[in-house]
Design a protein around this motif. Structure first.
Motif, PDB file in Angstrom:
ATOM      1  N   GLU A 102     -23.574 -17.029 -41.110  1.00  0.00           N
ATOM      2  CA  GLU A 102     -22.367 -16.811 -41.896  1.00  0.00           C
ATOM      3  C   GLU A 102     -22.145 -15.352 -42.305  1.00  0.00           C
ATOM      4  OE1 GLU A 102     -21.849 -19.730 -44.937  1.00  0.00           O
ATOM      5  OE2 GLU A 102     -22.296 -21.371 -43.553  1.00  0.00           O
ATOM      6  N   LYS A 103     -22.147 -14.486 -41.303  1.00  0.00           N
ATOM      7  CA  LYS A 103     -21.820 -13.066 -41.442  1.00  0.00           C
ATOM      8  C   LYS A 103     -22.690 -12.368 -42.483  1.00  0.00           C
ATOM      9  CE  LYS A 103     -17.608 -14.120 -42.457  1.00  0.00           C
ATOM     10  NZ  LYS A 103     -16.230 -14.071 -42.851  1.00  0.00           N
ATOM     11  N   PRO A 104     -24.016 -12.300 -42.279  1.00  0.00           N
ATOM     12  CA  PRO A 104     -24.884 -11.700 -43.287  1.00  0.00           C
ATOM     13  C   PRO A 104     -24.678 -10.195 -43.469  1.00  0.00           C
ATOM     14  CG  PRO A 104     -26.121 -12.133 -41.295  1.00  0.00           C
ATOM     15  CD  PRO A 104     -24.756 -12.748 -41.112  1.00  0.00           C
ATOM     16  N   LEU A 105     -24.091  -9.538 -42.473  1.00  0.00           N
ATOM     17  CA  LEU A 105     -23.822  -8.107 -42.546  1.00  0.00           C
ATOM     18  C   LEU A 105     -22.351  -7.865 -42.236  1.00  0.00           C
ATOM     19  CD1 LEU A 105     -26.937  -6.914 -40.516  1.00  0.00           C
ATOM     20  CD2 LEU A 105     -26.652  -6.797 -42.997  1.00  0.00           C
ATOM     21  N   PRO A 106     -21.746  -6.857 -42.856  1.00  0.00           N
ATOM     22  CA  PRO A 106     -20.326  -6.571 -42.574  1.00  0.00           C
ATOM     23  C   PRO A 106     -20.139  -6.009 -41.162  1.00  0.00           C
ATOM     24  CG  PRO A 106     -21.239  -4.942 -44.085  1.00  0.00           C
ATOM     25  CD  PRO A 106     -22.301  -5.976 -43.877  1.00  0.00           C
ATOM     26  N   PRO A 107     -18.912  -6.124 -40.631  1.00  0.00           N
ATOM     27  CA  PRO A 107     -18.641  -5.600 -39.285  1.00  0.00           C
ATOM     28  C   PRO A 107     -19.059  -4.139 -39.098  1.00  0.00           C
ATOM     29  CG  PRO A 107     -16.813  -6.951 -39.979  1.00  0.00           C
ATOM     30  CD  PRO A 107     -17.732  -6.812 -41.172  1.00  0.00           C
ATOM     31  N   SER A 108     -18.912  -3.324 -40.119  1.00  0.00           N
ATOM     32  CA  SER A 108     -19.272  -1.908 -39.978  1.00  0.00           C
ATOM     33  C   SER A 108     -20.769  -1.726 -39.714  1.00  0.00           C
ATOM     34  CB  SER A 108     -18.860  -1.126 -41.226  1.00  0.00           C
ATOM     35  OG  SER A 108     -19.501  -1.658 -42.377  1.00  0.00           O
ATOM     36  N   VAL A 109     -21.616  -2.504 -40.368  1.00  0.00           N
ATOM     37  CA  VAL A 109     -23.065  -2.416 -40.152  1.00  0.00           C
ATOM     38  C   VAL A 109     -23.417  -2.964 -38.769  1.00  0.00           C
ATOM     39  CG1 VAL A 109     -25.329  -3.218 -40.951  1.00  0.00           C
ATOM     40  CG2 VAL A 109     -23.598  -2.509 -42.611  1.00  0.00           C
ATOM     41  N   MET A 110     -22.775  -4.080 -38.385  1.00  0.00           N
ATOM     42  CA  MET A 110     -23.021  -4.634 -37.060  1.00  0.00           C
ATOM     43  C   MET A 110     -22.628  -3.617 -35.984  1.00  0.00           C
ATOM     44  SD  MET A 110     -24.421  -7.512 -37.621  1.00  0.00           S
ATOM     45  CE  MET A 110     -24.420  -8.213 -35.977  1.00  0.00           C
ATOM     46  N   ALA A 111     -21.497  -2.959 -36.180  1.00  0.00           N
ATOM     47  CA  ALA A 111     -21.028  -1.965 -35.208  1.00  0.00           C
ATOM     48  C   ALA A 111     -22.010  -0.807 -35.107  1.00  0.00           C
ATOM     49  CB  ALA A 111     -19.645  -1.457 -35.610  1.00  0.00           C
ATOM     50  N   GLU A 112     -22.498  -0.346 -36.236  1.00  0.00           N
ATOM     51  CA  GLU A 112     -23.442   0.770 -36.250  1.00  0.00           C
ATOM     52  C   GLU A 112     -24.729   0.404 -35.508  1.00  0.00           C
ATOM     53  OE1 GLU A 112     -26.184   2.724 -39.646  1.00  0.00           O
ATOM     54  OE2 GLU A 112     -24.052   2.572 -40.140  1.00  0.00           O
ATOM     55  N   ARG A 113     -25.270  -0.770 -35.800  1.00  0.00           N
ATOM     56  CA  ARG A 113     -26.544  -1.191 -35.204  1.00  0.00           C
ATOM     57  C   ARG A 113     -26.388  -1.482 -33.708  1.00  0.00           C
ATOM     58  NH1 ARG A 113     -30.904  -1.455 -38.618  1.00  0.00           N
ATOM     59  NH2 ARG A 113     -31.726  -1.446 -36.523  1.00  0.00           N
ATOM     60  N   ILE A 114     -25.376  -2.253 -33.343  1.00  0.00           N
ATOM     61  CA  ILE A 114     -25.185  -2.600 -31.938  1.00  0.00           C
ATOM     62  C   ILE A 114     -24.763  -1.364 -31.136  1.00  0.00           C
ATOM     63  CG2 ILE A 114     -23.811  -3.963 -30.299  1.00  0.00           C
ATOM     64  CD1 ILE A 114     -23.765  -6.184 -32.444  1.00  0.00           C
ATOM     65  N   GLY A 115     -23.908  -0.535 -31.736  1.00  0.00           N
ATOM     66  CA  GLY A 115     -23.486   0.695 -31.066  1.00  0.00           C
ATOM     67  C   GLY A 115     -24.667   1.589 -30.731  1.00  0.00           C
ATOM     68  N   ALA A 116     -25.603   1.727 -31.673  1.00  0.00           N
ATOM     69  CA  ALA A 116     -26.799   2.545 -31.431  1.00  0.00           C
ATOM     70  C   ALA A 116     -27.633   1.954 -30.289  1.00  0.00           C
ATOM     71  CB  ALA A 116     -27.629   2.651 -32.706  1.00  0.00           C
ATOM     72  N   MET A 117     -27.769   0.630 -30.262  1.00  0.00           N
ATOM     73  CA  MET A 117     -28.535  -0.013 -29.186  1.00  0.00           C
ATOM     74  C   MET A 117     -27.847   0.161 -27.833  1.00  0.00           C
ATOM     75  SD  MET A 117     -30.163  -3.437 -30.851  1.00  0.00           S
ATOM     76  CE  MET A 117     -28.995  -3.832 -32.144  1.00  0.00           C
ATOM     77  N   LEU A 118     -26.515   0.058 -27.820  1.00  0.00           N
ATOM     78  CA  LEU A 118     -25.785   0.251 -26.562  1.00  0.00           C
ATOM     79  C   LEU A 118     -25.979   1.678 -26.050  1.00  0.00           C
ATOM     80  CD1 LEU A 118     -22.466  -1.672 -27.275  1.00  0.00           C
ATOM     81  CD2 LEU A 118     -24.281  -2.334 -25.691  1.00  0.00           C
ATOM     82  N   GLU A 119     -25.906   2.644 -26.944  1.00  0.00           N
ATOM     83  CA  GLU A 119     -26.103   4.033 -26.530  1.00  0.00           C
ATOM     84  C   GLU A 119     -27.497   4.239 -25.944  1.00  0.00           C
ATOM     85  OE1 GLU A 119     -25.154   6.696 -29.742  1.00  0.00           O
ATOM     86  OE2 GLU A 119     -23.072   5.991 -29.785  1.00  0.00           O
ATOM     87  N   ARG A 120     -28.516   3.664 -26.602  1.00  0.00           N
ATOM     88  CA  ARG A 120     -29.890   3.806 -26.101  1.00  0.00           C
ATOM     89  C   ARG A 120     -30.092   3.137 -24.755  1.00  0.00           C
ATOM     90  NH1 ARG A 120     -31.676   2.800 -31.435  1.00  0.00           N
ATOM     91  NH2 ARG A 120     -31.940   0.622 -30.929  1.00  0.00           N
ATOM     92  N   ASN A 121     -29.481   1.960 -24.569  1.00  0.00           N
ATOM     93  CA  ASN A 121     -29.747   1.184 -23.368  1.00  0.00           C
ATOM     94  C   ASN A 121     -28.809   1.461 -22.194  1.00  0.00           C
ATOM     95  OD1 ASN A 121     -32.028  -0.710 -23.995  1.00  0.00           O
ATOM     96  ND2 ASN A 121     -30.707  -1.050 -25.756  1.00  0.00           N
TER      97      ASN A 121
END
Length: 192
Positions: free
Chosen positions: A168-187
């Motif tokens: 049920e959305k434990p983190l806001p979209p901005s935090v999800m974007a930051e975390r997933i964006g960083a992983m996408l850049e690394r991978n």
């Protein structure tokens, strides 16, 4: 663009909302057209005017959301970074929380997961997020290791999105974007 009569649009929205709400509490295989009609407060005939059967309804609903996500991606600038793209995805997911959580939690969601995964893989391969190495490779045919990475990352994104909805959305979209964006850049960033 063809303008749809307001009554037709209201009926279709009621039907879509009804099937989504029903999937929150009932396996899709056990939902009947009568269940949908009762929940939407329309006749079975009205449903059949718009959809062949409940599977056609579900398919059109899934297609509509995937197309909306594609439009979001296509409307962004080519140099939009991963964080901004993922943020737009999660804003859309949040806005349509009921639909995505119903389908990801449903046993009938395997068909949806496949289309959802295809969407993410396509977007990663097309480089809509500003990653030139992936989009350049797409034009000349992706290298085999990049194909594996894109499949892996696409599957990971689906897993994270599913986790986000089931918790049920434990983190806001901005935090999800930051975390997933960083992983996408690394991978996916293969630039030295």
């Amino acid at each position: 663009m063809v303008k749809v009569d307001r009554r037709i649009r209201k009926s279709q929205e009621a039907i879509k909302t009804a099937v989504t709400e029903l999937m929150m509490n009932k396996d899709f295989d056990h939902i009947t057209i009568q269940d949908i009609a009762d929940k939407a407060d329309v006749s079975r005939r009205t449903i059949y005017l718009h959809y062949t059967d409940k599977f056609d309804l579900l398919n059109k609903l899934i297609t509509e959301h995937i197309e909306n996500l594609r439009e979001i991606c296509e409307s962004t600038e080519m140099d939009t970074g991963y964080n901004n793209m993922v943020f737009m995805w999660f804003e859309y997911f949040e806005k349509h929380f009921l639909f995505f959580s119903a389908l990801l939690a449903s046993k009938g969601g395997s068909f949806f997961r496949k289309q959802f995964l295809d969407f993410f893989i396509d977007e990663l391969q097309n480089g809509k997020n500003g990653n030139e190495s992936v989009s350049g490779a797409k034009n000349t045919e992706l290298l085999k290791d990049q194909l594996v990475e894109v499949q892996f990352v696409g599957g990971a994104i689906i897993g994270v999105v599913e986790w986000w909805f089931t918790h049920e959305k434990p983190l806001p979209p901005s935090v999800m974007a930051e975390r997933i964006g960083a992983m996408l850049e690394r991978n996916l960033d293969t630039n030295p």
